[in-house]
Design a protein around this motif. Structure first.
Motif: not given
Length: 454
Positions: A359-363, A388-395
Protein backbone atom coordinates in the motif's frame (compact mmCIF):
# COMPACT_ATOMS: atom_id res chain seq x y z
CA UNK A 1 8.29 24.41 14.03
CA UNK A 2 8.39 23.27 10.38
CA UNK A 3 7.62 25.38 7.31
CA UNK A 4 6.01 23.23 4.62
CA UNK A 5 6.60 24.59 1.13
CA UNK A 6 3.81 24.69 -1.46
CA UNK A 7 5.80 24.99 -4.70
CA UNK A 8 2.94 24.05 -7.05
CA UNK A 9 -0.41 25.69 -7.76
CA UNK A 10 -2.78 22.79 -8.42
CA UNK A 11 -5.69 25.13 -9.07
CA UNK A 12 -3.94 26.25 -12.27
CA UNK A 13 -3.20 22.72 -13.51
CA UNK A 14 -5.93 21.89 -16.03
CA UNK A 15 -4.67 18.61 -17.54
CA UNK A 16 -2.75 15.51 -16.52
CA UNK A 17 -0.06 16.33 -19.09
CA UNK A 18 0.42 19.71 -17.47
CA UNK A 19 0.71 18.13 -14.03
CA UNK A 20 3.16 15.52 -15.29
CA UNK A 21 5.33 18.07 -17.14
CA UNK A 22 5.54 20.31 -14.09
CA UNK A 23 6.50 17.44 -11.80
CA UNK A 24 9.04 16.00 -14.25
CA UNK A 25 10.67 19.38 -14.73
CA UNK A 26 10.93 19.74 -10.95
CA UNK A 27 12.73 16.39 -10.74
CA UNK A 28 9.82 14.27 -9.52
CA UNK A 29 8.86 11.84 -12.32
CA UNK A 30 5.82 10.33 -10.64
CA UNK A 31 4.02 7.50 -12.45
CA UNK A 32 0.74 8.67 -13.99
CA UNK A 33 -2.08 7.23 -16.06
CA UNK A 34 -5.00 8.89 -17.82
CA UNK A 35 -6.93 5.60 -17.66
CA UNK A 36 -7.67 4.92 -13.99
CA UNK A 37 -9.95 1.90 -14.42
CA UNK A 38 -7.33 -0.34 -12.78
CA UNK A 39 -8.37 1.19 -9.46
CA UNK A 40 -11.63 -0.77 -9.70
CA UNK A 41 -9.85 -4.14 -9.68
CA UNK A 42 -10.14 -6.29 -6.53
CA UNK A 43 -7.14 -7.73 -4.70
CA UNK A 44 -7.29 -11.22 -3.21
CA UNK A 45 -5.62 -11.93 0.13
CA UNK A 46 -5.93 -15.63 0.85
CA UNK A 47 -9.66 -16.36 1.12
CA UNK A 48 -10.57 -12.67 1.48
CA UNK A 49 -10.99 -9.95 -1.12
CA UNK A 50 -10.24 -6.24 -1.04
CA UNK A 51 -13.03 -4.95 -3.34
CA UNK A 52 -10.92 -2.28 -5.07
CA UNK A 53 -7.44 -0.79 -4.99
CA UNK A 54 -8.26 2.33 -2.99
CA UNK A 55 -7.54 2.53 0.72
CA UNK A 56 -8.23 4.97 3.52
CA UNK A 57 -5.18 5.21 5.75
CA UNK A 58 -5.45 5.17 9.57
CA UNK A 59 -6.68 8.65 10.54
CA UNK A 60 -7.02 9.57 14.18
CA UNK A 61 -9.42 12.36 15.03
CA UNK A 62 -8.09 12.65 18.61
CA UNK A 63 -11.73 12.38 19.60
CA UNK A 64 -12.50 9.14 21.44
CA UNK A 65 -14.05 8.82 24.88
CA UNK A 66 -12.08 9.17 28.09
CA UNK A 67 -12.56 5.44 28.78
CA UNK A 68 -11.03 4.52 25.39
CA UNK A 69 -14.23 3.68 23.53
CA UNK A 70 -15.34 5.32 20.26
CA UNK A 71 -17.25 8.61 20.40
CA UNK A 72 -20.11 9.82 18.21
CA UNK A 73 -17.58 11.71 16.07
CA UNK A 74 -15.74 8.45 15.46
CA UNK A 75 -18.99 6.71 14.48
CA UNK A 76 -19.66 9.65 12.14
CA UNK A 77 -16.19 9.43 10.60
CA UNK A 78 -16.40 5.72 9.75
CA UNK A 79 -19.93 6.05 8.43
CA UNK A 80 -18.60 8.71 6.03
CA UNK A 81 -15.69 6.45 5.08
CA UNK A 82 -18.01 3.49 4.49
CA UNK A 83 -20.23 5.60 2.21
CA UNK A 84 -17.13 6.71 0.32
CA UNK A 85 -16.48 3.42 -1.44
CA UNK A 86 -12.84 2.62 -0.58
CA UNK A 87 -12.18 -1.11 -0.74
CA UNK A 88 -9.83 -1.04 2.25
CA UNK A 89 -10.51 0.92 5.44
CA UNK A 90 -7.48 0.97 7.74
CA UNK A 91 -9.00 1.83 11.11
CA UNK A 92 -7.15 4.40 13.15
CA UNK A 93 -4.44 3.68 15.66
CA UNK A 94 -5.86 2.05 18.81
CA UNK A 95 -3.52 1.58 21.73
CA UNK A 96 -3.14 -1.78 23.44
CA UNK A 97 -2.46 -0.25 26.87
CA UNK A 98 -3.80 2.59 29.00
CA UNK A 99 -0.28 4.06 29.27
CA UNK A 100 0.26 3.97 25.50
CA UNK A 101 -1.99 6.81 24.36
CA UNK A 102 -0.56 9.51 22.10
CA UNK A 103 -3.47 11.76 23.07
CA UNK A 104 -5.88 11.69 26.02
CA UNK A 105 -8.80 10.60 23.82
CA UNK A 106 -7.15 7.85 21.76
CA UNK A 107 -9.16 4.64 21.66
CA UNK A 108 -7.94 1.70 23.72
CA UNK A 109 -8.70 -1.92 22.87
CA UNK A 110 -9.61 -3.88 26.00
CA UNK A 111 -12.47 -5.86 27.47
CA UNK A 112 -14.42 -2.81 28.55
CA UNK A 113 -14.28 -1.10 25.11
CA UNK A 114 -14.50 -3.95 22.62
CA UNK A 115 -18.30 -4.03 22.56
CA UNK A 116 -18.43 -0.44 21.28
CA UNK A 117 -15.53 -1.01 18.89
CA UNK A 118 -17.46 -3.99 17.46
CA UNK A 119 -20.57 -1.82 17.13
CA UNK A 120 -18.49 0.74 15.24
CA UNK A 121 -17.30 -1.93 12.80
CA UNK A 122 -20.74 -3.49 12.40
CA UNK A 123 -22.41 -0.17 11.64
CA UNK A 124 -19.70 0.80 9.16
CA UNK A 125 -20.02 -2.55 7.38
CA UNK A 126 -23.81 -2.23 7.23
CA UNK A 127 -23.48 1.23 5.67
CA UNK A 128 -21.10 -0.10 3.02
CA UNK A 129 -23.35 -3.05 2.23
CA UNK A 130 -26.36 -0.76 1.93
CA UNK A 131 -24.45 1.55 -0.43
CA UNK A 132 -22.41 -0.91 -2.50
CA UNK A 133 -23.66 -4.42 -1.79
CA UNK A 134 -20.42 -5.42 -0.08
CA UNK A 135 -18.32 -4.50 2.91
CA UNK A 136 -14.72 -3.23 2.74
CA UNK A 137 -11.66 -5.11 3.94
CA UNK A 138 -11.20 -3.76 7.48
CA UNK A 139 -7.82 -3.44 9.19
CA UNK A 140 -7.45 -2.38 12.83
CA UNK A 141 -4.16 -0.66 13.63
CA UNK A 142 -2.74 -1.70 17.02
CA UNK A 143 -0.07 0.39 18.69
CA UNK A 144 1.69 1.53 21.81
CA UNK A 145 2.80 5.14 21.52
CA UNK A 146 6.11 4.67 23.33
CA UNK A 147 8.02 7.94 23.37
CA UNK A 148 4.89 9.71 22.05
CA UNK A 149 2.81 8.74 25.10
CA UNK A 150 0.97 11.44 27.05
CA UNK A 151 -1.17 11.61 30.17
CA UNK A 152 -4.73 12.87 30.55
CA UNK A 153 -3.50 16.49 30.57
CA UNK A 154 -1.47 16.16 27.33
CA UNK A 155 1.76 16.15 29.36
CA UNK A 156 4.40 13.97 27.66
CA UNK A 157 5.32 10.74 29.44
CA UNK A 158 7.76 9.24 26.89
CA UNK A 159 8.61 5.56 27.11
CA UNK A 160 11.62 4.93 24.86
CA UNK A 161 13.63 1.82 24.13
CA UNK A 162 16.97 3.60 23.68
CA UNK A 163 18.29 7.14 24.00
CA UNK A 164 18.30 9.08 20.74
CA UNK A 165 20.03 12.48 20.59
CA UNK A 166 18.04 13.45 17.50
CA UNK A 167 14.60 13.19 19.11
CA UNK A 168 14.95 12.93 22.91
CA UNK A 169 14.27 16.67 23.17
CA UNK A 170 11.10 16.46 21.03
CA UNK A 171 8.84 13.61 22.12
CA UNK A 172 5.33 15.06 22.05
CA UNK A 173 3.41 16.29 19.02
CA UNK A 174 3.66 19.88 20.28
CA UNK A 175 7.46 19.78 20.62
CA UNK A 176 7.83 19.16 24.35
CA UNK A 177 10.13 16.47 25.70
CA UNK A 178 9.02 15.13 29.07
CA UNK A 179 11.09 12.91 31.34
CA UNK A 180 12.34 9.96 29.33
CA UNK A 181 11.91 6.45 30.71
CA UNK A 182 13.80 3.59 29.04
CA UNK A 183 11.64 0.49 28.79
CA UNK A 184 12.98 -2.65 30.41
CA UNK A 185 12.82 -5.98 28.61
CA UNK A 186 9.98 -6.89 30.97
CA UNK A 187 8.03 -3.78 29.90
CA UNK A 188 8.55 -4.65 26.23
CA UNK A 189 7.26 -8.16 26.94
CA UNK A 190 4.19 -6.61 28.60
CA UNK A 191 3.56 -4.50 25.50
CA UNK A 192 4.01 -7.56 23.25
CA UNK A 193 1.37 -9.36 25.31
CA UNK A 194 -0.89 -6.32 24.89
CA UNK A 195 -0.63 -6.55 21.10
CA UNK A 196 -1.53 -10.23 21.20
CA UNK A 197 -4.53 -9.66 23.46
CA UNK A 198 -5.61 -6.74 21.26
CA UNK A 199 -5.53 -8.98 18.19
CA UNK A 200 -7.66 -11.61 19.93
CA UNK A 201 -10.26 -8.95 20.72
CA UNK A 202 -10.08 -7.59 17.16
CA UNK A 203 -10.79 -11.08 15.82
CA UNK A 204 -13.80 -11.36 18.13
CA UNK A 205 -15.06 -7.99 16.88
CA UNK A 206 -14.90 -9.18 13.26
CA UNK A 207 -11.99 -7.26 11.76
CA UNK A 208 -10.38 -8.85 8.72
CA UNK A 209 -6.87 -7.99 9.84
CA UNK A 210 -4.80 -6.35 12.55
CA UNK A 211 -1.91 -4.03 11.79
CA UNK A 212 1.10 -4.55 14.02
CA UNK A 213 2.17 -0.90 13.72
CA UNK A 214 5.90 -0.45 13.00
CA UNK A 215 5.92 3.12 11.69
CA UNK A 216 6.33 6.76 12.66
CA UNK A 217 7.79 7.45 16.10
CA UNK A 218 6.05 4.62 17.97
CA UNK A 219 7.59 1.86 20.02
CA UNK A 220 7.88 -1.07 17.59
CA UNK A 221 9.41 1.23 14.97
CA UNK A 222 11.89 2.48 17.56
CA UNK A 223 12.93 -1.06 18.34
CA UNK A 224 13.96 -1.50 14.69
CA UNK A 225 16.50 1.30 15.24
CA UNK A 226 17.68 0.12 18.67
CA UNK A 227 21.25 -0.51 17.50
CA UNK A 228 22.59 0.79 20.82
CA UNK A 229 20.22 -1.11 23.11
CA UNK A 230 21.72 -4.02 25.07
CA UNK A 231 19.92 -7.31 25.57
CA UNK A 232 17.57 -9.40 23.51
CA UNK A 233 15.64 -6.48 21.94
CA UNK A 234 18.61 -4.48 20.68
CA UNK A 235 21.79 -4.60 18.64
CA UNK A 236 21.49 -7.26 15.94
CA UNK A 237 18.83 -7.36 13.23
CA UNK A 238 17.39 -10.51 14.84
CA UNK A 239 17.09 -8.79 18.21
CA UNK A 240 15.68 -5.52 16.83
CA UNK A 241 12.91 -7.39 14.98
CA UNK A 242 12.31 -9.90 17.78
CA UNK A 243 9.28 -8.10 19.28
CA UNK A 244 7.50 -7.96 15.92
CA UNK A 245 7.83 -11.69 15.35
CA UNK A 246 6.95 -12.54 18.95
CA UNK A 247 3.71 -10.61 18.42
CA UNK A 248 2.97 -12.35 15.10
CA UNK A 249 3.72 -15.80 16.51
CA UNK A 250 1.69 -15.03 19.62
CA UNK A 251 -1.35 -13.99 17.59
CA UNK A 252 -1.14 -17.12 15.45
CA UNK A 253 -0.90 -19.27 18.59
CA UNK A 254 -4.01 -17.66 20.09
CA UNK A 255 -6.32 -17.36 17.07
CA UNK A 256 -4.68 -19.24 14.21
CA UNK A 257 -5.89 -17.84 10.90
CA UNK A 258 -9.07 -16.32 12.35
CA UNK A 259 -7.65 -12.90 11.57
CA UNK A 260 -5.06 -11.70 9.06
CA UNK A 261 -1.94 -9.86 10.18
CA UNK A 262 -0.46 -6.92 8.31
CA UNK A 263 1.98 -4.10 9.08
CA UNK A 264 2.44 -0.41 8.45
CA UNK A 265 6.20 -0.03 8.23
CA UNK A 266 8.72 2.78 7.93
CA UNK A 267 10.82 2.37 4.80
CA UNK A 268 13.39 4.56 6.57
CA UNK A 269 13.44 6.96 9.52
CA UNK A 270 15.06 10.14 8.14
CA UNK A 271 17.35 9.94 11.20
CA UNK A 272 21.01 8.93 10.73
CA UNK A 273 22.54 5.65 11.91
CA UNK A 274 22.89 4.40 14.62
CA UNK A 275 19.67 6.12 15.68
CA UNK A 276 17.53 5.55 12.57
CA UNK A 277 16.16 2.53 10.70
CA UNK A 278 16.65 1.99 6.99
CA UNK A 279 19.61 4.36 6.78
CA UNK A 280 23.18 3.89 5.56
CA UNK A 281 25.25 2.41 8.36
CA UNK A 282 27.66 5.31 8.53
CA UNK A 283 27.31 7.43 11.64
CA UNK A 284 25.60 10.76 10.98
CA UNK A 285 25.02 10.13 7.25
CA UNK A 286 21.56 11.09 5.96
CA UNK A 287 21.02 8.57 3.17
CA UNK A 288 18.59 5.63 2.90
CA UNK A 289 19.63 1.99 2.73
CA UNK A 290 16.73 -0.39 2.18
CA UNK A 291 18.70 -3.58 2.85
CA UNK A 292 17.16 -4.24 6.27
CA UNK A 293 13.63 -3.07 5.36
CA UNK A 294 13.68 -5.45 2.38
CA UNK A 295 14.93 -8.30 4.57
CA UNK A 296 12.20 -7.62 7.13
CA UNK A 297 9.51 -7.60 4.42
CA UNK A 298 10.78 -10.92 3.06
CA UNK A 299 10.58 -12.46 6.53
CA UNK A 300 7.09 -11.01 7.07
CA UNK A 301 5.83 -12.50 3.81
CA UNK A 302 7.22 -15.89 4.86
CA UNK A 303 5.09 -15.51 7.98
CA UNK A 304 2.06 -14.91 5.72
CA UNK A 305 2.05 -11.18 6.52
CA UNK A 306 1.51 -10.14 2.91
CA UNK A 307 -0.21 -6.75 3.23
CA UNK A 308 2.45 -4.11 3.91
CA UNK A 309 1.71 -0.40 4.08
CA UNK A 310 4.90 1.60 3.50
CA UNK A 311 5.39 4.95 5.25
CA UNK A 312 8.17 6.92 6.97
CA UNK A 313 8.32 9.09 10.07
CA UNK A 314 6.00 11.27 7.98
CA UNK A 315 5.58 11.05 4.18
CA UNK A 316 6.72 14.62 3.58
CA UNK A 317 10.20 13.99 5.04
CA UNK A 318 12.96 13.01 2.66
CA UNK A 319 15.89 10.89 3.88
CA UNK A 320 18.42 13.54 2.88
CA UNK A 321 19.38 16.97 4.14
CA UNK A 322 18.02 17.57 7.64
CA UNK A 323 15.41 14.78 7.38
CA UNK A 324 13.30 14.44 10.50
CA UNK A 325 15.22 17.31 12.11
CA UNK A 326 13.58 19.75 9.70
CA UNK A 327 10.38 19.43 11.74
CA UNK A 328 12.15 20.23 14.98
CA UNK A 329 14.40 23.00 13.68
CA UNK A 330 11.81 24.86 11.67
CA UNK A 331 13.64 24.14 8.43
CA UNK A 332 11.80 24.29 5.13
CA UNK A 333 10.22 20.99 4.05
CA UNK A 334 9.41 20.27 0.41
CA UNK A 335 6.72 17.57 0.66
CA UNK A 336 7.05 16.61 -3.01
CA UNK A 337 10.71 15.68 -2.61
CA UNK A 338 9.75 13.60 0.43
CA UNK A 339 6.78 11.97 -1.25
CA UNK A 340 8.82 11.09 -4.33
CA UNK A 341 11.52 9.53 -2.13
CA UNK A 342 8.88 7.49 -0.29
CA UNK A 343 7.12 6.23 -3.44
CA UNK A 344 10.48 5.38 -5.00
CA UNK A 345 11.40 3.37 -1.88
CA UNK A 346 8.02 1.61 -2.04
CA UNK A 347 8.72 0.64 -5.66
CA UNK A 348 12.17 -0.70 -4.75
CA UNK A 349 10.87 -2.74 -1.81
CA UNK A 350 8.02 -4.16 -3.90
CA UNK A 351 10.46 -5.15 -6.65
CA UNK A 352 12.59 -7.00 -4.10
CA UNK A 353 9.58 -8.64 -2.41
CA UNK A 354 7.13 -9.39 -5.26
CA UNK A 355 5.04 -11.75 -3.11
CA UNK A 356 3.95 -8.83 -0.91
CA UNK A 357 0.90 -6.62 -1.45
CA UNK A 358 2.06 -3.05 -0.92
CA UNK A 359 0.00 0.00 0.00
CA UNK A 360 1.38 3.41 -1.01
CA UNK A 361 1.34 6.47 1.23
CA UNK A 362 1.40 10.21 0.52
CA UNK A 363 -1.02 10.40 -2.40
CA UNK A 364 -3.09 13.22 -0.89
CA UNK A 365 -0.33 15.65 -1.89
CA UNK A 366 -1.36 15.33 -5.55
CA UNK A 367 -4.82 16.78 -4.89
CA UNK A 368 -7.11 16.25 -7.94
CA UNK A 369 -4.42 14.17 -9.71
CA UNK A 370 -4.18 11.63 -6.87
CA UNK A 371 -6.17 9.03 -8.81
CA UNK A 372 -3.91 9.38 -11.86
CA UNK A 373 -0.75 8.86 -9.79
CA UNK A 374 -2.47 5.93 -8.04
CA UNK A 375 -3.35 4.24 -11.32
CA UNK A 376 0.06 4.97 -12.81
CA UNK A 377 1.83 3.58 -9.76
CA UNK A 378 -0.18 0.36 -9.85
CA UNK A 379 0.24 -0.10 -13.61
CA UNK A 380 3.99 0.51 -13.40
CA UNK A 381 4.41 -1.81 -10.39
CA UNK A 382 5.37 0.85 -7.85
CA UNK A 383 2.69 -0.48 -5.47
CA UNK A 384 -0.53 -2.52 -5.44
CA UNK A 385 -3.02 -0.38 -3.50
CA UNK A 386 -3.32 3.41 -3.33
CA UNK A 387 -3.63 4.74 0.22
CA UNK A 388 -5.07 8.17 0.99
CA UNK A 389 -4.79 9.71 4.44
CA UNK A 390 -6.17 13.15 5.23
CA UNK A 391 -7.78 13.27 1.78
CA UNK A 392 -10.44 11.12 3.45
CA UNK A 393 -11.01 13.78 6.14
CA UNK A 394 -11.75 16.33 3.42
CA UNK A 395 -13.21 14.09 0.74
CA UNK A 396 -14.50 10.81 2.20
CA UNK A 397 -16.18 9.81 -1.09
CA UNK A 398 -13.04 10.22 -3.24
CA UNK A 399 -13.06 6.49 -4.07
CA UNK A 400 -16.66 6.55 -5.27
CA UNK A 401 -15.90 9.50 -7.56
CA UNK A 402 -12.78 7.83 -8.94
CA UNK A 403 -14.64 4.62 -9.73
CA UNK A 404 -17.95 6.11 -10.93
CA UNK A 405 -16.73 9.33 -12.56
CA UNK A 406 -13.09 8.43 -13.33
CA UNK A 407 -11.81 11.58 -11.63
CA UNK A 408 -11.54 13.47 -8.37
CA UNK A 409 -13.35 16.79 -8.00
CA UNK A 410 -10.93 19.55 -7.11
CA UNK A 411 -13.65 21.38 -5.16
CA UNK A 412 -13.80 18.45 -2.75
CA UNK A 413 -10.06 17.76 -2.42
CA UNK A 414 -7.80 18.26 0.56
CA UNK A 415 -5.71 21.36 -0.17
CA UNK A 416 -2.89 20.23 2.19
CA UNK A 417 -3.26 23.37 4.32
CA UNK A 418 -2.20 21.54 7.52
CA UNK A 419 -5.08 22.95 9.56
CA UNK A 420 -6.05 19.42 10.65
CA UNK A 421 -2.51 19.06 12.00
CA UNK A 422 -2.69 22.48 13.68
CA UNK A 423 -5.82 21.39 15.55
CA UNK A 424 -3.75 18.64 17.16
CA UNK A 425 -0.36 20.27 17.50
CA UNK A 426 -1.39 23.77 18.51
CA UNK A 427 -4.95 23.29 19.71
CA UNK A 428 -4.73 19.96 21.58
CA UNK A 429 -8.21 19.22 20.32
CA UNK A 430 -10.27 17.08 17.97
CA UNK A 431 -9.09 16.96 14.37
CA UNK A 432 -10.76 16.93 10.96
CA UNK A 433 -10.99 19.02 7.82
CA UNK A 434 -11.42 22.70 8.68
CA UNK A 435 -11.99 23.63 5.02
CA UNK A 436 -14.35 20.88 3.77
CA UNK A 437 -16.06 19.94 7.05
CA UNK A 438 -16.53 23.40 8.49
CA UNK A 439 -19.64 22.80 10.56
CA UNK A 440 -17.70 20.58 12.96
CA UNK A 441 -14.11 21.76 12.74
CA UNK A 442 -14.04 25.47 11.85
CA UNK A 443 -15.38 26.54 15.27
CA UNK A 444 -12.76 24.34 16.95
CA UNK A 445 -10.01 25.87 14.82
CA UNK A 446 -11.10 29.43 15.61
CA UNK A 447 -11.31 28.71 19.32
CA UNK A 448 -8.38 26.35 19.96
CA UNK A 449 -5.84 27.48 17.35
CA UNK A 450 -6.64 31.13 16.67
CA UNK A 451 -7.90 31.89 20.18
CA UNK A 452 -11.06 33.58 18.93
CA UNK A 453 -14.38 33.48 20.81
CA UNK A 454 -17.07 31.23 19.33
Amino acid sequence: MRKVLKPFNFAKMQTLDQFSDIMNNAGYPYPVSEDISILEQPVRLGDKVIPNRLAIQPLEGFDGMVDGSPSELIFRRYDRFARGGAGLIWYESITVADDGRCNPLQMIIKGSTIKEIKRLLDQSNKTAVDCFGRKPYNVLQLTHSGRRSVNANWDPEPLAVVKNPYIDHHNSIDGRAGTLTIATDEKIEEIIDGFIKGAVLAAEAGFDSVDVKICHEYILRELLAAFNRPGKYGGSFENRTRAVFEIIDGIRKKVGNAIDICVRLNAYDCIPYPHGWGMVKEEGVMKPDLTEPVELCKLLVKKDVKLINISTMMPRYQPYGRGYLAEIEGSEINPYAGTYALLKATREIKAAVPEGVFVATGLTWFEQFGGNVSAGGIKQNWFDIAGFGRQAFAYPDFAKDLINNQKMERSKCCITCDKCYDLIQKGHTKSGCVIRDQEVYLPLYREKVEGKPV
